[in-house]
Design a protein around this motif. Structure first.
Motif, PDB file in Angstrom:
ATOM      1  N   HIS A  41     -11.092   1.585   2.657  1.00 47.17           N
ATOM      2  CA  HIS A  41     -10.908   1.382   4.007  1.00 47.17           C
ATOM      3  C   HIS A  41     -11.316   2.558   4.816  1.00 47.17           C
ATOM      4  N   HIS A  42     -11.795   2.342   5.998  1.00 46.12           N
ATOM      5  CA  HIS A  42     -12.107   3.390   6.967  1.00 46.12           C
ATOM      6  C   HIS A  42     -11.533   3.516   8.114  1.00 46.12           C
ATOM      7  N   GLY A  43     -11.358   2.540   8.819  1.00 43.78           N
ATOM      8  CA  GLY A  43     -10.563   2.489  10.003  1.00 43.78           C
ATOM      9  C   GLY A  43     -11.579   2.834  11.095  1.00 43.78           C
ATOM     10  N   PRO A  44     -11.191   3.058  12.372  1.00 44.17           N
ATOM     11  CA  PRO A  44     -12.130   3.368  13.523  1.00 44.17           C
ATOM     12  C   PRO A  44     -12.568   4.600  13.301  1.00 44.17           C
ATOM     13  N   ARG A  45     -13.804   4.948  13.281  1.00 39.25           N
ATOM     14  CA  ARG A  45     -14.483   6.315  13.287  1.00 39.25           C
ATOM     15  C   ARG A  45     -13.929   6.927  12.087  1.00 39.25           C
ATOM     16  N   SER A  46     -13.837   6.160  10.976  1.00 38.53           N
ATOM     17  CA  SER A  46     -13.437   6.829   9.544  1.00 38.53           C
ATOM     18  C   SER A  46     -12.282   7.679   9.723  1.00 38.53           C
ATOM     19  N   GLN A  47     -11.444   7.398  10.729  1.00 36.12           N
ATOM     20  CA  GLN A  47     -10.191   8.266  10.506  1.00 36.12           C
ATOM     21  C   GLN A  47      -8.945   7.874   9.547  1.00 36.12           C
ATOM     22  N   ALA A  48      -9.159   6.779   8.908  1.00 37.59           N
ATOM     23  CA  ALA A  48      -8.109   6.138   7.810  1.00 37.59           C
ATOM     24  C   ALA A  48      -8.148   7.406   6.652  1.00 37.59           C
ATOM     25  N   GLY A  49      -6.654   7.458   6.158  1.00 35.85           N
ATOM     26  CA  GLY A  49      -6.226   8.513   5.074  1.00 35.85           C
ATOM     27  C   GLY A  49      -5.937   9.906   5.529  1.00 35.85           C
ATOM     28  N   THR A  50      -5.910  10.135   6.996  1.00 35.67           N
ATOM     29  CA  THR A  50      -5.293  11.170   7.243  1.00 35.67           C
ATOM     30  C   THR A  50      -3.785  11.526   7.480  1.00 35.67           C
ATOM     31  N   ILE A  51      -3.295  12.084   6.347  1.00 34.50           N
ATOM     32  CA  ILE A  51      -1.857  12.137   5.984  1.00 34.50           C
ATOM     33  C   ILE A  51      -1.376  13.385   5.877  1.00 34.50           C
ATOM     34  N   ALA A  52      -2.197  14.709   6.750  1.00 32.07           N
ATOM     35  CA  ALA A  52      -1.908  15.868   6.858  1.00 32.07           C
ATOM     36  C   ALA A  52      -0.457  16.095   7.382  1.00 32.07           C
ATOM     37  N   GLY A 111       7.434  21.499   7.718  1.00 32.95           N
ATOM     38  CA  GLY A 111       7.441  20.437   6.604  1.00 32.95           C
ATOM     39  C   GLY A 111       6.373  19.217   6.682  1.00 32.95           C
ATOM     40  N   CYS A 112       5.244  19.674   7.093  1.00 33.28           N
ATOM     41  CA  CYS A 112       4.074  18.786   7.166  1.00 33.28           C
ATOM     42  C   CYS A 112       3.633  18.488   5.952  1.00 33.28           C
ATOM     43  N   LEU A 113       3.203  17.466   5.352  1.00 32.43           N
ATOM     44  CA  LEU A 113       2.706  17.408   4.146  1.00 32.43           C
ATOM     45  C   LEU A 113       1.572  18.493   3.654  1.00 32.43           C
ATOM     46  N   GLN A 114       0.660  18.532   4.344  1.00 30.14           N
ATOM     47  CA  GLN A 114      -0.559  19.417   3.777  1.00 30.14           C
ATOM     48  C   GLN A 114       0.011  20.831   3.697  1.00 30.14           C
ATOM     49  N   VAL A 115       0.786  21.250   4.728  1.00 26.21           N
ATOM     50  CA  VAL A 115       1.137  22.906   4.592  1.00 26.21           C
ATOM     51  C   VAL A 115       2.118  23.117   3.538  1.00 26.21           C
ATOM     52  N   GLU A 116       2.857  22.105   3.009  1.00 27.07           N
ATOM     53  CA  GLU A 116       3.865  21.983   1.935  1.00 27.07           C
ATOM     54  C   GLU A 116       2.843  22.080   0.636  1.00 27.07           C
ATOM     55  N   LEU A 117       1.839  21.214   0.625  1.00 22.56           N
ATOM     56  CA  LEU A 117       1.306  21.041  -0.568  1.00 22.56           C
ATOM     57  C   LEU A 117       0.096  21.686  -0.791  1.00 22.56           C
ATOM     58  N   SER A 118      -0.519  22.445   0.256  1.00 23.18           N
ATOM     59  CA  SER A 118      -1.573  23.210   0.074  1.00 23.18           C
ATOM     60  C   SER A 118      -1.596  24.270  -0.735  1.00 23.18           C
ATOM     61  N   GLU A 119      -2.972  24.701  -1.576  1.00 21.42           N
ATOM     62  CA  GLU A 119      -3.174  25.542  -2.399  1.00 21.42           C
ATOM     63  C   GLU A 119      -3.060  26.899  -1.972  1.00 21.42           C
ATOM     64  N   ARG A 120      -3.045  27.128  -0.442  1.00 21.74           N
ATOM     65  CA  ARG A 120      -2.639  28.240   0.069  1.00 21.74           C
ATOM     66  C   ARG A 120      -1.503  28.581  -0.036  1.00 21.74           C
ATOM     67  N   THR A 121      -0.491  27.620   0.135  1.00 17.65           N
ATOM     68  CA  THR A 121       1.037  27.822   0.197  1.00 17.65           C
ATOM     69  C   THR A 121       1.157  28.075  -1.351  1.00 17.65           C
ATOM     70  N   LEU A 122       0.690  27.299  -2.279  1.00 25.68           N
ATOM     71  CA  LEU A 122       0.943  27.614  -3.642  1.00 25.68           C
ATOM     72  C   LEU A 122       0.703  29.029  -4.053  1.00 25.68           C
ATOM     73  N   VAL A 123      -0.527  29.567  -3.671  1.00 28.64           N
ATOM     74  CA  VAL A 123      -0.911  30.857  -3.936  1.00 28.64           C
ATOM     75  C   VAL A 123      -0.174  32.036  -3.300  1.00 28.64           C
TER      76      VAL A 123
END
Length: 394
Positions: A237-248, A265-277
């Motif tokens: 699944h891509h969605g309009p202009r391939s924007q599907a899957g954006t969950i950041a 508390g957005c998902l990307q900043v919580e899980l980012s490798e930058r945050t881990l490091v």
């Protein structure tokens, strides 16, 4: 008399031919060495059609007859199985991450032949990154003399428009409306195909990995960028202009990391490798910026490093559970450094997903996952339309 709906229009001959060619080549990939009669039985195509497609693929150098014919019971000529010819062609794979670009060559089975990491060294301007990628691919081709490149696949995080070959937005790289297909095509002289890395890996898993044969697959990619992809049947699944899957920016209950969007508390900043490091540096576990250093510290027995990795994998599992509730896939694949290398992290992820759900597995491609992501973009094109995927085949 009751009215009945008219039958759906028949697919154009060109589409039927492309679909038939695709199913024959994928049967050879999945079952080879395999007899043509077996391909006909598996695909439902006539033996004559299968013979014609196999003859064309042999002429193009995509498949070859194996040496030992298979005996048949009763009267008749022995079957001569066919298999992929992985000795002639390669594809280029490019994965653009935040700290570096991975360039690689892959064979037709999705196996990495050779790969390199090209550091950004603080220069993430799109033209500079793609110029270095083109030079890196040229150097790899020099290392594999005699190989013929069919094309280049590019996998990138963020918002990627597959149809136009454009990275619409990648905030961490500072990219907006970057014509990747055009720029890298000019730099390599090869056909270039571009897609998001989560979607690319769904295709890789379904062609070459554990998800082969699954009717629906969810892939969750957790690096500096966090995104997802979902495939049902033979389509991602891509969605309009391939924007599907954006969950950041999905909210994480209890999350504490501030996000550039203004929320916490957005998902990307919580899980980012930058945050881990960053958390590992604050705890005195590492002094650099490489998440593999955190993994190395955990392997050396550092309990703080191990705890950070397990906590991240557990939170990844919670994110996967949310997506499972919505999509209900048959199988789930996760690309996340802890779950890939540590059993305690994988166990924490699976526990967070919960029982009686789809099976969850780490990526099939180990530490070659980024190379496979890039290569899978162009290999998906090849296996969908093998008769016209590259000028090299005509």
């Amino acid at each position: 008399m009751p009215r009945t709906a008219p039958p759906p229009p028949a697919a154009p001959p060109r589409d039927r031919r492309r679909a038939s060619a695709s199913v024959v080549l994928r049967s050879v990939l999945e079952h080879g060495p395999v007899a043509r009669s077996t391909i006909a039985r598996l695909t439902g195509l006539s033996p004559a059609s299968v013979t014609d497609y196999c003859a064309r693929f042999t002429e193009l150098g995509l498949i070859r007859e194996t040496q030992a014919p298979q005996k048949v019971k009763g009267v008749g000529r022995p079957h001569v199985p066919v298999d992929l010819d992985d000795s002639r062609f390669v594809v280029g794979g490019v994965h653009v991450a935040v700290p570096y670009t991975t360039v690689a060559l892959l064979d037709l089975r999705g196996r990495v032949v050779v790969r390199r990491e090209v550091k950004h060294a603080g220069r993430t301007e799109a033209r500079a990154v793609l110029a270095r990628a083109a030079a890196g691919l040229a150097a790899l081709l020099d290392e594999v003399p005699g190989s013929r490149p069919l094309g280049v696949g590019v996998a990138v995080g963020g918002w990627v428009d597959r149809d136009s070959g454009t990275v619409v937005e990648h905030p961490l790289l500072g990219w907006r409306e970057v014509p990747v297909r055009e720029l890298l095509g000019a730099g390599t002289g090869l056909p270039v195909h571009v897609d998001g890395h989560a979607r690319a890996l769904v295709n890789g898993e379904r062609l070459f990995g554990r998800a082969r044969g699954s009717r629906s697959v969810l892939h969750l990619f957790v690096g500096n960028v966090v995104d997802a992809a979902f495939a049902t049947g033979d389509e991602v699944h891509h969605g309009p202009r391939s924007q599907a899957g954006t969950i950041a920016h999905l909210p994480v209950p209890g999350g504490t990391e501030p996000c550039a969007c203004g929320r916490t508390g957005c998902l990307q900043v919580e899980l980012s490798e930058r945050t881990l490091v960053r958390r590992a540096r604050a705890a005195g576990v590492v002094d650099g910026g490489n998440p593999m250093d955190v993994l190395a510290a955990a392997r050396a027995g550092d309990p703080v490093a191990a705890r950070l990795l397990v906590e991240r994998s557990r939170l990844t599992g919670r994110a996967a559970a949310l997506l499972l509730d919505v999509l209900n896939p048959e199988s789930v694949v996760v690309t996340e450094v802890g779950a890939l290398y540590r059993e305690d992290c994988l166990a924490a992820l699976r526990e967070a997903v919960g029982p009686r759900r789809a099976p969850v597995a780490p990526t099939s491609f180990g530490d070659g996952v980024l190379a496979v992501a890039g290569g899978s973009v162009v290999l998906d094109v090849l296996y969908r339309d093998p008769l016209s995927a590259s000028p090299e085949l005509n």
